[in-house]
Structures are given as structure tokens and as C-alpha cells.
Write an enzyme that holds these catalytic residues in place. Structure first.
Site, PDB file in Angstrom:
ATOM      1  N   GLY A  11       0.804  -1.216   0.000  1.00 34.64           N
ATOM      2  CA  GLY A  11       0.000   0.000   0.000  1.00 34.64           C
ATOM      3  C   GLY A  11       0.837   1.266   0.000  1.00 34.64           C
TER       4      GLY A  11
ATOM      5  CG  HIS B 122       0.539   2.461 -10.043  1.00 34.50           C
ATOM      6  ND1 HIS B 122       1.318   2.995  -9.042  1.00 34.50           N
ATOM      7  CD2 HIS B 122       0.530   1.126  -9.821  1.00 34.50           C
ATOM      8  CE1 HIS B 122       1.758   2.033  -8.255  1.00 34.50           C
ATOM      9  NE2 HIS B 122       1.301   0.882  -8.717  1.00 34.50           N
TER      10      HIS B 122
ATOM     11  NE  ARG C 115      -3.401   4.019  -6.531  1.00 33.55           N
ATOM     12  CZ  ARG C 115      -2.545   3.019  -6.590  1.00 33.55           C
ATOM     13  NH1 ARG C 115      -2.982   1.776  -6.743  1.00 33.55           N
ATOM     14  NH2 ARG C 115      -1.239   3.223  -6.510  1.00 33.55           N
TER      15      ARG C 115
END
Length: 215
Positions: free
Chosen positions: A28, A68, A71
Site C-alpha cells: 500500500g 496506478h 488512481r
């Protein structure tokens, strides 16, 4: 003592701090770094420096890159390159962005080792490049977040290339931890603050690395 920070709300963001975010694979760390960078930038723009190379033939890798990308807010400025990334030069370049995020140093280091044919070369082949990077981070004035893998928690890698990567990234992480104002470790989506001293006057002083990153 390190304290566990909420992964949802990075603690006390400083708009002129340099933060090193450590973590293992799928810990994370990237998500935490993205949220921290957004908090540092406020209403300003974020410069996102992507260190990985695209490989259309590697569908799994392309999927990870897409995750990625999806996001990130559309307003972020993404810096990508199909070639070897001069990361130190990017950090020295003027930017109108309110904060810069680099994700991640593990892929940057791998490309550096490839580009210098260092996998089978004597140790220290890429030291000039890591020296440049550490200096550019030390001299950076603004909000900077660096994502890097924490390695060496398991057995000694069987291959020379695995041992080389472990040793190089460990040494680089230790050097960057000295020149960054804040260092956090992400484990299972939770963060522990290892260092939080943005006001210290000697933040540019780097401790000798001869005994760091070698254990």
C-alpha cells in the site's frame, strides 16, 4: 517510538518537506504516497514521475501501470520516458507543480543497473548515479515524496543479480533516509513514522554510508 498513522489521513503534511515512503510489494506504499502528495499539494498541481518502462508484450505489467494511472487525478502532470530516466536532472529542473511524487526507486535502480551493464560488473558501478540522486534530493526545496521498496527481510537471494539489487537499494534507502525530513514504513496498508523532523537545521547532512545498507 514509531507510531502507526492512519492510512487514510497522512499526519501533519509539510508543504516543503521531503518524505521517503518505504514498503514491501503490495503493502500500500504507492497509494499512501499518492494521498500524502495530494495533501502536500493542496489545490496546486502534482508532478508524478513514473520510473517504470512500458512493455506492451508484458500484459501483467501493463495492467499494473494502468491501475496506478487510473488512481491519479487527471490534473496531475505525469512524467514518463521510454528511455533511461535521469531522475536527478528531473528533480533539479524548475517546476510549477506544488508537489512532486516519484514512484518508485526500485524500478529506477533496475533500469540504472541495466543501462550500466552493472549486473556482472564490479560493485560500485552505478555509485555516481546514486550519488547524483541523493544530492538532488538533499538540495530539493519543496514538497517531494519518494516511494521505494524495503528489502532484505527474507533469505539471502540465490542469484548475484538478486544480491546486487538488495544491496544497492538498501544502501540507497539508508542514504535517502538521512537527507529526507520524514520517513514512513507502510505494512499491510498501515504506516509507521520512522522519522519526522522537518525543522532540523542539519537536514542536508548525510551520514557516511560505509556501514549503512551493508547488513
Amino acid at each position: 517510538m514509531p507510531t502507526a498513522d492512519s492510512p487514510d489521513r497522512p499526519s501533519r503534511p509539510n508543504p516543503t518537506s521531503r518524505t521517503l515512503v518505504l514498503g514491501g510489494a503490495r503493502s500500500g506504499k504507492s497509494a499512501h504516497a499518492e494521498e500524502l502528495t495530494q495533501a502536500l499539494a493542496g489545490a496546486g498541481r502534482v508532478r508524478y514521475v513514473a520510473t517504470s518502462h512500458r512493455d506492451p508484450d508484458d500484459h501483467d505489467w501493463e495492467h499494473r501501470i494502468a491501475q496506478h494511472r487510473d488512481r491519479r487525478p487527471a490534473s496531475w502532470l505525469t512524467v514518463e520516458t521510454a528511455h533511461r530516466l535521469d531522475l536527478a536532472d528531473h528533480l533539479r529542473s524548475p517546476t510549477a507543480a506544488a508537489a512532486t511524487l516519484v514512484d518508485d526507486l526500485g524500478t529506477w535502480l533496475t533500469v540504472e543497473l541495466d543501462g550500466a551493464a552493472a549486473w556482472d560488473s564490479p560493485r560500485g558501478t552505478i555509485t555516481p548515479r546514486t550519488d547524483e540522486l541523493v544530492a538532488s534530493v538533499r538540495d530539493y526545496r519543496g514538497a517531494l515524496v519518494l516511494v521505494t521498496p524495503e528489502v532484505g527481510l527474507g533469505v539471502i537471494p540465490e542469484t548475484r543479480s538478486g544480491r546486487l539489487f538488495r544491496d544497492e537499494i538498501g544502501a540507497l534507502n539508508a542514504r535517502l533516509a538521512q537527507v529526507c525530513d520524514r520517513v514512513v514504513l507502510v505494512v499491510a496498508g498501515l504506516t509507521m513514522t520512522l522519522k519526522d523532523d522537518p525543522a532540523r537545521e542539519s537536514c542536508g547532512a548525510e551520514v557516511s554510508t560505509r556501514t549503512r545498507g551493508q547488513a
